[in-house]
Design an enzyme around this catalytic site. Sequence first.
Site, PDB file in Angstrom:
ATOM      1  N   PHE A  11       0.631  -0.958   0.367  1.00  0.00           N
ATOM      2  CA  PHE A  11       0.428   0.213  -0.170  1.00  0.00           C
ATOM      3  C   PHE A  11       0.691   1.055   0.352  1.00  0.00           C
ATOM      4  CE2 PHE A  11      -1.539   2.893   3.441  1.00  0.00           C
ATOM      5  CZ  PHE A  11      -2.136   3.261   2.870  1.00  0.00           C
ATOM      6  N   GLY A  36       1.803  -7.487  -0.794  1.00  0.00           N
ATOM      7  CA  GLY A  36       1.197  -6.658  -1.722  1.00  0.00           C
ATOM      8  C   GLY A  36       0.945  -7.339  -2.957  1.00  0.00           C
ATOM      9  N   THR A  95      10.996 -11.993   8.966  1.00  0.00           N
ATOM     10  CA  THR A  95      10.610 -11.146   8.451  1.00  0.00           C
ATOM     11  C   THR A  95      11.218  -9.939   8.190  1.00  0.00           C
ATOM     12  OG1 THR A  95       9.192 -13.038   6.427  1.00  0.00           O
ATOM     13  CG2 THR A  95       9.192 -10.276   6.077  1.00  0.00           C
ATOM     14  N   TYR A 149       5.507  -7.632  17.463  1.00  0.00           N
ATOM     15  CA  TYR A 149       5.560  -6.912  16.499  1.00  0.00           C
ATOM     16  C   TYR A 149       6.344  -5.659  16.902  1.00  0.00           C
ATOM     17  CZ  TYR A 149       4.667  -3.256  12.003  1.00  0.00           C
ATOM     18  OH  TYR A 149       4.314  -2.201  11.085  1.00  0.00           O
ATOM     19  N   LYS A 153      10.156  -4.393  15.754  1.00  0.00           N
ATOM     20  CA  LYS A 153      10.125  -2.121  14.961  1.00  0.00           C
ATOM     21  C   LYS A 153      11.420  -2.121  15.347  1.00  0.00           C
ATOM     22  CE  LYS A 153       8.249  -2.718  11.083  1.00  0.00           C
ATOM     23  NZ  LYS A 153       8.865  -2.386   9.936  1.00  0.00           N
TER      24      LYS A 153
END
Length: 329
Positions: A11, A36, A95, A149, A153
């Site tokens: 996005f 995506g 990832t 998450y 991050k």
Amino acid sequence: MKAIVTGGAGFIGSHLCDYLIARGHEVIALDDLSTGSEANLEQLAENPAFEFVKGSILDEKLVNDVIAEGDTVFHLAAAVGVHTIVDHPLQSLHTNLNGTENVVEAAAARGARFLVASTSEVYGKNDAEGLTEDADRVLGSPLKSRWSYAAAKGLDELVAYIYGVDSGLPCVITRFFNIVGPRQTGRYGMVVPRFVDQALKGDPITVYGDGTQRRCFGSVFDVIPAVVKLMDTPAAYNRAVNLGGREEVSIKGLADRVIELTGSDSEVRYISYADAYGEGYEDMQRRMPDTGLARELIGYEPQRRLDDIITSLADHTRTNSPSPHTTAA
Ligand code: UDP
């Protein structure tokens, strides 16, 4: 500039590719199409300044080969969306940690400029009015998958920052606060596309919890020029910079606005967090950015109001129906 955009079919990534190409740059988008979609890039497919490479940031050789072609790296590839993180915790962590390390290392080896997209999730449950970049992080247990998450991050930021300090990598960290716009899918959790989809179909609008939790939604069209400007601003190197909107709304308030603006006859349905995300889920009650640093560095002033954001997403969803943005449970 010859830019590499990881997550370029996503996005935000696809809007960044559009913006860079429109300004005469060359772009290579690297994306594994896990969340995506090539459809997000179809307008660029015939453009000789644009190239799409399908592949994962976990593929170290591919990452090195692609980044060797560029002088600027926008690293947006990540496992995103609360549903993705909760449903696939290990793969998401892999990832977001190993993938980012591959990309940072390759950018440093190439001597490229580097920007990593981080997130307001890193602040966790800190519900201060106007979170500044040095605000404390308030995270729940690492054994609650939602926080993985934020944990990943936070480490991504740290890896980039250390490369910036130790290796002189020109590096910017952007923290996105609930960014919304056309091409965003609700499939992985994001609330605005979910509500818009539900409203357009006349389905119940699924408000999780009691709907008093508050967010501040920002437009992708405000954020993309800011991302590119920050990359060109040496005073932003080795800094984390908040980017988002300024209009705060409760999630129940958001549901009402979506219903009104789409002219929908949907009803609001309350769903417990346990039913939505599984037992033990923790939400944050409030998340609102202070974007003073972005204003100081690049004159950032978000222009789009929440109503504009909802309307533009609804228009996009209508013209692309039947929508691929079907909602998850
Ligand atoms: N949310 C909701 N209904 C949905 C999806 C999300 O009420 O169908 C809520 C979610 O629990 C959270 C807020 O909307 O309180 C924003 O969710 P999102 O996943 O978009 O972003 P984040 O939680 O990362 O701020």
